[in-house]
Design a protein around this motif. Structure first.
Motif, PDB file in Angstrom:
ATOM      1  N   UNK A 379      21.963   2.642 -29.765  1.00  0.00           N
ATOM      2  CA  UNK A 379      21.364   3.212 -28.442  1.00  0.00           C
ATOM      3  C   UNK A 379      21.328   0.605 -28.231  1.00  0.00           C
ATOM      4  N   UNK A 380      20.280   0.770 -29.056  1.00  0.00           N
ATOM      5  CA  UNK A 380      19.634  -0.822 -29.029  1.00  0.00           C
ATOM      6  C   UNK A 380      21.516  -2.240 -29.455  1.00  0.00           C
ATOM      7  N   UNK A 381      21.887  -1.413 -29.939  1.00  0.00           N
ATOM      8  CA  UNK A 381      22.896  -2.295 -29.813  1.00  0.00           C
ATOM      9  C   UNK A 381      24.388  -2.180 -29.199  1.00  0.00           C
ATOM     10  N   UNK A 382      24.461  -1.423 -28.268  1.00  0.00           N
ATOM     11  CA  UNK A 382      25.327  -1.232 -27.707  1.00  0.00           C
ATOM     12  C   UNK A 382      24.513  -1.867 -26.046  1.00  0.00           C
ATOM     13  N   UNK A 383      23.219  -1.790 -25.929  1.00  0.00           N
ATOM     14  CA  UNK A 383      22.129  -2.995 -25.018  1.00  0.00           C
ATOM     15  C   UNK A 383      22.388  -4.355 -25.355  1.00  0.00           C
ATOM     16  N   UNK A 384      22.853  -4.743 -26.599  1.00  0.00           N
ATOM     17  CA  UNK A 384      23.036  -5.457 -26.964  1.00  0.00           C
ATOM     18  C   UNK A 384      24.510  -6.404 -26.226  1.00  0.00           C
ATOM     19  N   UNK A 385      25.268  -5.556 -26.686  1.00  0.00           N
ATOM     20  CA  UNK A 385      26.396  -5.696 -26.619  1.00  0.00           C
ATOM     21  C   UNK A 385      26.782  -6.343 -25.591  1.00  0.00           C
TER      22      UNK A 385
END
Length: 547
Positions: A379-385
């Motif tokens: 989820x955090x990776x998706x936020x950064x993406x």
């Protein structure tokens, strides 16, 4: 494919019918680049050599030189003339313009091949998709970097030859896949473990732009401050470290130059091929590096700069990987000790949020936190993406455990596991840990049976819909149901950039603290069972160093 004689850029090829489904035509061992032997050793892949007449594509090409480990099913004859790919197509003609899935194998960047039974493409091809698997250089042959190699490259870069091989294969697909009934504008790339790390690097690399439209990294991507990146396949080296290690390697092999290294026999080069780097988590010694050309910046800097392909992504992890422990002897005292080492000032908070109770033992308490982390990190990776990209991210958490394989590493302890110590077995590879006390924090703690639950790689044969090709597993109706569901999600994503379709539970993009649980039942679940646990996972990850 009713028409199995195909003209490609290097000549005519004749396919054969799949042994598992006569409606699928298979083309095995098609060279997408020249031999990597001799002067081509540690050079970017060179164009393939054309042939006269018809090439009968009924035999897989040899794997790239390696030292296979564990349950891998690697063909015995290896060669540096190994850069070939395999195609499974259901197309009736070149006018079908079917979507294409290019699968990149895992194996810690030190082993693997596109011809492994685990990757047979018939089952997924039967859903209206062209499936491509490929070979790429691994170990010392795929990831050696030295200042001399960087200087001769013309790009001041070395060490990512295996990634360059993958790019060459993707370019071959763009040029030739239409002849097999595929649409080069509808290519999805994907893979598991090192294959997922490869997929990640392809989305980052400027050299890969326009070669695919979607990506499926399985058990590979994490938030760039997740410490588990240091011990898993996505671990990378700086250029300086990779070149320094390469200089030491050349000296270790008794050579004084790359010219001499190119003359050394494979037996000498492969000594030590499977060794680990001496950093936490024990990543493979031979792995990609930030060379400034193929891989321009760190994961975090690439996200910060928006240097990623803006394409739909489907990514996630399995329930019993990502730092879960399989050792049943792990005690509450071990839990407290490992928590202090891992979480530092957050250890007391961890122990309150993940307590040992009458129904939850120390191992399960630890594993609950690891599973929460596997969901939160996506989820955090998706936020950064999404700070720069607009395409959806479909996050998942895979839960189905396959039956144990007879004699395999997931077999009960009364059976002999593949890779167990013994004169007639393959060499044992302790992948993620050294033999250390249970009270010392390591990536994994392996108990009897070696694999546990929905382990690393458990999903592969289900999403590729090829249970038929797997040997030694007593699959039942539940397994076949899971395979039908998983492969349908994958097929839909490959076709449309969206996994949803008729008869399937709604698979929503990761958002609002939820992720898709995939297995016997499929449904959206919270990232953790309480907001406090989600906040704890985030606080821990935010406090770590960047990758």
């Amino acid at each position: 494919m009713t028409r199995s004689l195909v003209q490609i850029s290097t000549g005519l090829v004749q396919g054969v019918l799949s042994e598992y489904d006569s409606s699928i035509v298979v083309y095995k061992g098609l060279p997408y680049a020249a031999s990597t032997a001799g002067e081509n050793r540690w050079r970017a892949p060179q164009p393939p050599v054309p042939w006269e007449g018809v090439r009968i594509a009924d035999t897989f090409g040899p794997p790239c030189p390696q030292m296979a480990f564990g349950p891998m099913n690697i063909l015995p004859t290896q060669s540096e003339d190994c850069l070939s790919l395999n195609i499974w197509t259901p197309a009736g003609s070149e006018n079908d313009k079917l979507p294409v899935f290019v699968w990149i194998y895992g194996g810690r960047f030190i082993a693997g091949s596109g011809s492994e039974l685990a990757y047979d493409g018939t089952g997924l091809a039967s859903k209206g998709i062209i499936v491509v698997t490929l070979n790429y250089r691994v170990g010392i042959l795929g990831f050696l970097a030295t200042p001399e190699l960087s200087e001769e490259s013309g790009h001041n870069a070395s060490g990512n030859y295996g990634i360059l091989d993958q790019i060459a294969a993707l370019k071959w697909v763009q040029e030739n896949i239409a002849a097999f009934g595929g649409d080069p504008s509808k290519v999805t790339i994907g893979g598991q473990s090192a294959g997922a790390a490869s997929t990640a690097l392809q989305t980052i690399s400027p050299l890969s732009r326009g070669l695919f439209r979607a990506a499926i990294p399985q058990s590979g991507w994490r938030y760039p401050r997740d410490p588990l990146l240091s011990g898993l396949a996505p671990a990378y080296r700086t250029k300086e470290k990779a070149e320094s290690q390469g200089v030491a390697t050349v000296k270790e092999k008794g050579a004084s130059s790359i010219a001499e290294m190119r003359k050394l026999p494979l037996k000498v080069l492969l000594e030590g091929n499977n060794k680990n780097d001496e950093v936490w988590g024990n990543p493979p010694f031979y792995r990609p590096c930030i060379d400034g050309w193929v891989f321009p910046y760190s994961y975090e800097e690439c996200l910060d700069r928006g240097i990623l392909a803006d394409v739909p992504v489907m990514t996630g992890h399995n329930a019993d990987e990502g730092g879960t422990y399989a050792d049943p002897e792990f005690t509450e005292d071990d839990l407290k000790s490992c928590a202090k080492q891992k979480y530092g000032p957050l250890a007391e908070q961890f122990l309150k949020l993940y307590p040992v109770t009458d129904t939850i033992d120390a191992r399960e308490a630890w594993n609950q936190a690891a599973r929460d982390n596997s969901r939160v990190t996506v989820a955090l990776w998706a936020d950064e993406y999404h700070k720069h990209a607009k395409s959806p991210v479909f996050g998942y958490f895979y839960t189905h455990a396959p039956p144990p394989r007879q004699g395999g590493p997931d077999a009960p302890p009364s059976r002999v596991a593949v890779g167990a110590a013994g004169p007639d077995s393959q060499p044992k590879l302790r992948i993620y840990e050294k033999d250390v006390p249970r009270s010392e924090y390591t990536y994994s703690k392996v108990g009897p049976g070696a694999r546990y639950g929905a382990f690393h790689g458990a999903e592969i044969s289900y999403v590729l819909n090829n249970l038929y090709a797997q040997v030694g597993y007593d699959y039942g109706d539940n397994d076949r149901k899971v395979a039908a569901t998983m492969s349908s999600y994958w097929a839909n994503f490959i076709k449309y950039g969206n996994p949803n379709g008729e008869g399937l539970a709604d698979f929503t993009p990761i958002d609002d603290g939820k992720i898709m649980s995939l297995g016997k039942e499929c449904y959206s679940v919270p990232l953790a069972e309480s907001p406090e646990r989600i906040a704890f996972c985030k606080e821990y990850l935010f406090s770590q160093k960047s990758w």
